[in-house]
Write an enzyme that holds these catalytic residues in place. Structure first.
Site, short mmCIF file in Angstrom:
data_model
loop_
_atom_site.label_atom_id
_atom_site.label_comp_id
_atom_site.label_asym_id
_atom_site.label_seq_id
_atom_site.Cartn_x
_atom_site.Cartn_y
_atom_site.Cartn_z
N LYS A 56 -11.44 -1.54 -9.70
CA LYS A 56 -10.90 -2.35 -8.58
C LYS A 56 -10.11 -1.40 -7.73
O LYS A 56 -9.78 -0.32 -8.24
CB LYS A 56 -10.27 -3.56 -8.94
N ARG B 102 -0.71 -16.25 -12.52
CA ARG B 102 -1.20 -15.83 -11.45
C ARG B 102 -2.43 -16.40 -10.82
O ARG B 102 -2.35 -17.57 -10.45
CB ARG B 102 -1.55 -14.27 -11.62
N TYR C 179 12.56 15.19 11.61
CA TYR C 179 12.98 14.08 12.24
C TYR C 179 14.69 13.71 11.92
O TYR C 179 14.97 13.87 10.62
CB TYR C 179 12.30 12.85 12.10
N MET D 19 4.70 11.30 9.75
CA MET D 19 3.26 10.81 9.58
C MET D 19 2.32 11.59 9.02
O MET D 19 1.81 11.30 8.00
CB MET D 19 2.88 10.34 11.02
C1 LIG Z 1 -6.18 -4.51 -13.37
C2 LIG Z 1 -6.55 -5.77 -14.61
C3 LIG Z 1 -6.78 -4.88 -15.88
C4 LIG Z 1 -6.47 -3.46 -15.94
O1 LIG Z 1 -4.91 -3.29 -15.93
P1 LIG Z 1 -4.49 -1.84 -16.57
O2 LIG Z 1 -3.18 -2.19 -16.79
O3 LIG Z 1 -4.75 -0.88 -15.43
O4 LIG Z 1 -5.28 -1.31 -17.73
C5 LIG Z 1 -7.18 -5.91 -16.67
N1 LIG Z 1 -7.38 -6.83 -16.40
C6 LIG Z 1 -7.25 -7.66 -15.35
C7 LIG Z 1 -7.49 -8.93 -14.86
C8 LIG Z 1 -6.91 -6.81 -14.16
O5 LIG Z 1 -6.55 -7.30 -12.80
#
Ligand SMILES: *Cc1c(COP(=O)(O)O)cnc(C)c1O
Length: 813
Positions: free
Chosen positions: A482, A580, A708, A757
């Site tokens: 992701k 969550r 800056y 920037m």
């Molecule tokens: C991102 C995520 C993981 C992986 O977590 P890490 O700490 O990066 O290994 C596993 N399960 C879910 C549901 C996630 O969103």
């Protein structure tokens, strides 16, 4: 190579069980994916940490491979091919290499040492190739597998061999010595650290020196430890920066070049090399010593050393103009490395269209006609859309090859409109150094600023294997890609992992999954935050949703109904404490009602996410989450009479709670090289290195300010460097103003003044550097973990914040 099956039975120390005892063998393979596998291939089924070559035998027989070295014949394969049965297939590969090596009688140079092996090998090849037909190890093939494969590349026309040998465990060098059988030894350097796998530094040196057991001469820098461990009947030819060695070297440097003054007992001369850094100077001296030993004249040595060039050993994947992807292998053109490059191209499926740009090939050891016939055969096996040949020989030799375009010189090609017609394709650029294909790469490469995030694909595989080693062999692995692969590039990572037995990929949104499918990734993909509007597209692209609420489930079932789907795989998320997404305990009955007797969807897995698997203080809380998961998932399983995959562990979960691995784990941050404690980090390799270059250097007087808002005022004379990277690239502003640092030529340079920037300034007082020099923003030092700690954030945030305008460059060793 040309051998027949019955002659190799004894060479392999094998028992033969086959169909045809006198077939021709003309190449060796250990990789089931290689397109060079054919009826004349001898395939060694090696047992790797994560692979077993035996698994691919049936598939290979279907592709026409007929000769296999195995420990046992796989079920159903008996009688369908020739099998050479041995106790240990790696040992058989090595025995075979020894048998093969003995057929040839010519001088062989063997190189070992802690660093510089491959560079010295490539440089020696460059320095000596005008006078010899050289066979050398491809790339950095120097291991227990790489050395035998290198030696098997020898053929009748070669008259000099240059092989490198690397070891990681005691006892390994004996094997490599027997396979290489060197006559001239080169020890590049012996390093200062005592390495893992050896009880002492001395043990490691002793092991390395075994390579030189039978050499006529060992060439190295004078070293008392080496001298004391070396058997007295081995002749040495040594150099040093002080007197006492056979050759004394003094150096002086100016503007990018080093002048070596080379003093021998009877005479002395000077030679220039286009490098100033200590390792390159050392590598150049070692290479020069071989030339001296071989009796080259001072003028020839001088002429050739001046032409030394930076060695690029990696196949680099770069973004090209017009949507092309470029595979840059522009510094070598031998036949062995052409095979490797073509297989790499084949595995790179970003574009359907593929172009190969190839120069004349030197040093193959084959007659010209035979060589190009072999090249044509290789090319035709790889579904290549067009071949562009540059050079007079290849132009003539491949003239009849379909879709072949030829040019006599690189300049002619670049001046021709052909160069601009390449579009949406993968282009392999492979040529001998003298053809200057780096100019083609520069022409075709997308022009961006000099800041790049380099991603080491080998490190990704290494890290995956580390976590696999903590798991039961049957536990499945889902890799989280992701957020653009945690900032590293999801497609390239998915690609690199597609041969590593990863069972699932996890993305956050449907469009990330669609992009992976469009790029040819076929691994099952779970979408963690599926939005209702994307359900139809998900079904079309075979993406499997995480289902976290009854409302979502109903909506998905409606879509499944409309699309006439049945048993569509879904993944049930339970909220065991993260709060969550996910079903809570009191929602399980409703979930059961919805799923019972529902044929539109099928529960592929049930999972939950740990909120604090990395926090030792919350160990009990985590165990509570796991307990909830156990009970709730068991309830669903019993009520629905299903047998889904269950999974709860993320990276730190795998590390801290391996007992709860169930049937699958979800690996994220660890893959990208970030672990949560020191021991874990030591087992991981750095994946991403963010690099830029020095744009300008200036001297600052006391009292002057930098950047800056004048937040830094010099209280003494300092020198600063301006770098073309700023907060728009994802560098937190909080990292400026003396807090953070970058690494330039191995030294820390503090970030001085406010980060702008697109730019920032660093203090380079006392650091030897010039404009254009490389700068590491993060990687080995500072590490992302170190940065995150100093900034009060987590590595995840730093990695995923690197802006998409920063070019990602992927490489494989
Ligand atoms: C991102 C995520 C993981 C992986 O977590 P890490 O700490 O990066 O290994 C596993 N399960 C879910 C549901 C996630 O969103």
């Amino acid at each position: 190579m040309s051998l027949t099956t019955h002659t190799i039975i004894p060479a392999l120390h094998s028992r033969f069980d086959g169909i045809q005892p006198d077939m021709e063998i003309d190449n060796v393979s250990i990789d089931s994916r290689s397109l060079q596998n054919n009826s004349t291939t001898l395939f060694f089924a090696l047992h790797g940490q994560n692979h077993d070559g035996h698994q691919y035998i049936t598939e290979l027989i279907n592709k026409g491979v007929l000769n296999f070295v195995v420990t046992q014949i796989p079920a159903g394969a008996k009688g369908k091919a020739n099998f050479f049965i041995v106790d240990d297939t790696l040992k058989a590969l090595q025995d075979f290499a020894i048998y093969y090596r003995v057929i040839f009688q010519f001088p062989v140079i063997a190189i070992t040492g802690s660093s510089g092996k491959t560079i010295v090998k490539e440089w020696l090849n460059y320095l000596l190739s005008p006078d010899y037909n050289i066979v050398r190890s491809p790339k950095s093939y120097n291991s227990q597998i790489g050395v035998p494969l290198s030696v098997i590349g020898i053929n009748q026309k070669h008259n000099l061999g240059i092989f490198e040998a690397g070891i990681s465990l005691p006892g390994e060098m004996d094997k490599l010595e027997a396979i290489i059988q060197p006559e001239i030894g080169v020890l590049t350097n012996i390093g200062s650290a005592h390495d893992e796998g050896f009880s002492s530094r001395e043990e490691k040196i002793r092991e390395k020196l075994k390579l030189f057991r039978n050499v006529k001469v060992l060439i190295c820098q004078k070293n008392d430890v080496v001298a004391s461990l070396l058997s007295p009947d081995i002749k040495t030819y040594t150099w040093d920066y002080t007197t006492g060695a056979d050759v004394t070297i003094t150096t002086s440097q100016k503007q990018g070049t080093t002048t070596l003054t080379v003093k021998q007992p009877k005479d002395s001369f000077e030679a220039e090399i286009p490098f100033t850094d200590a390792p390159s100077v050392e590598n150049a001296i070692n290479s020069m010593m071989v030339m001296l030993y071989l009796g080259y004249s001072h003028s020839l040595i001088k002429e050739r050393l001046a032409g030394l060039y930076p060695v690029e050993l990696r196949l680099q994947v770069k973004n090209g103009i017009n949507g092309c992807t470029i595979i840059d292998d522009s510094f070598s053109s031998d036949y062995q490395s052409l095979k490797i490059a073509l297989d790499f191209l084949e595995q790179h499926k970003t574009h359907a269209k593929k172009t190969v740009i190839l120069s004349d090939i030197f040093q193959s050891g084959f007659e010209t006609d035979e060589l190009y016939a072999k090249v044509a055969k290789l090319l035709s096996g790889h579904n290549i859309s067009q071949v562009i040949g540059i050079g007079e020989t290849i132009s003539k030799q491949l003239a009849d090859y379909p879709n072949f375009f030829s040019y006599n010189t690189t300049q002619e090609f670049l001046a021709h409109s052909k160069a601009t017609t390449l579009e949406n394709e993968t282009v392999l650029i492979k040529g001998a150094r003298s053809f200057r294909f780096d100019e083609i790469v520069a022409f075709l490469e997308e022009k961006t600023h000099e800041t790049v995030l380099e991603i080491n694909l080998n490190a990704i595989v290494h890290n995956l294997n580390f976590y696999k080693s903590l798991l039961k062999p049957e536990t499945k692995i889902m890799v989280m890609v992701k957020a653009f692969g945690y900032g590293s590039g999801s497609y390239e990572i998915a690609k690199a992992l597609s041969h590593q037995k990863v069972d699932y990929l996890g993305v956050a949104f449907a469009d990330e999954g669609i992009a992976l499918r469009n790029a040819g990734i076929t691994t099952p993909i779970i979408v963690m935050n599926p939005e209702h509007s994307a359900f139809a597209a998900m079904a079309a692209y075979n993406l499997e949703p995480e289902i976290y609420s009854a409302k979502e489930l109903k909506a998905f079932i409606t879509v499944a109904q409309q699309k006439n789907l049945s048993d569509y795989p879904i993944h049930i998320k339970l909220d065991t404490g993260m709060h969550r997404l996910g079903f809570m305990k009191n929602q399980l009955d409703e979930l059961i009602d919805l799923l019972r007797n529902n044929n539109f969807v099928s529960v592929k897995s049930i999972f939950s996410h740990l909120s604090s698997s990395d926090v030792p203080d919350y160990r009990d809380f985590t165990l509570g989450q796991i307990e909830n998961f156990e009970q709730w998932s068991s309830k669903l399983i019993a009520a629905l009479e299903i047998n889904p995959i269950r999974h709860i562990l993320n990276t730190s979960g795998i590390y801290n709670f391996p007992d709860s691995q169930y049937n699958m784990v979800r690996l994220g941050i660890g893959l990208y090289g970030v672990g949560n404690d020191e021991t874990e980090r030591q087992s991981l390799q750095t994946v991403g290195t963010l690099k830029t270059v020095i744009l300008q250097i200036k001297d600052i007087e006391p009292g002057e300010s930098i950047g800056y808002s004048r937040r830094f005022i010099a209280d003494e004379k300092i020198r600063i460097a301006t770098l073309p990277i700023g907060y728009a690239d994802g560098i937190p502003r909080a990292w400026g103003n003396q807090k953070g640092y970058v690494t330039i030529n191995g030294k820390k340079a503090t970030i001085t003044g406010t980060i702008s920037m697109d730019m920032m300034m660093v203090n380079v007082t006392g650091i030897d550097c010039t404009e254009g020099d490389r700068v590491v923003i993060f990687g080995e030092s500072p590490t992302v973990t170190e940065m995150a700690a100093l900034l009060g954030t987590i590595p995840y945030e730093i990695l995923t914040s690197i802006s998409q305008r920063v070019k990602r460059v992927f490489y494989k060793e």
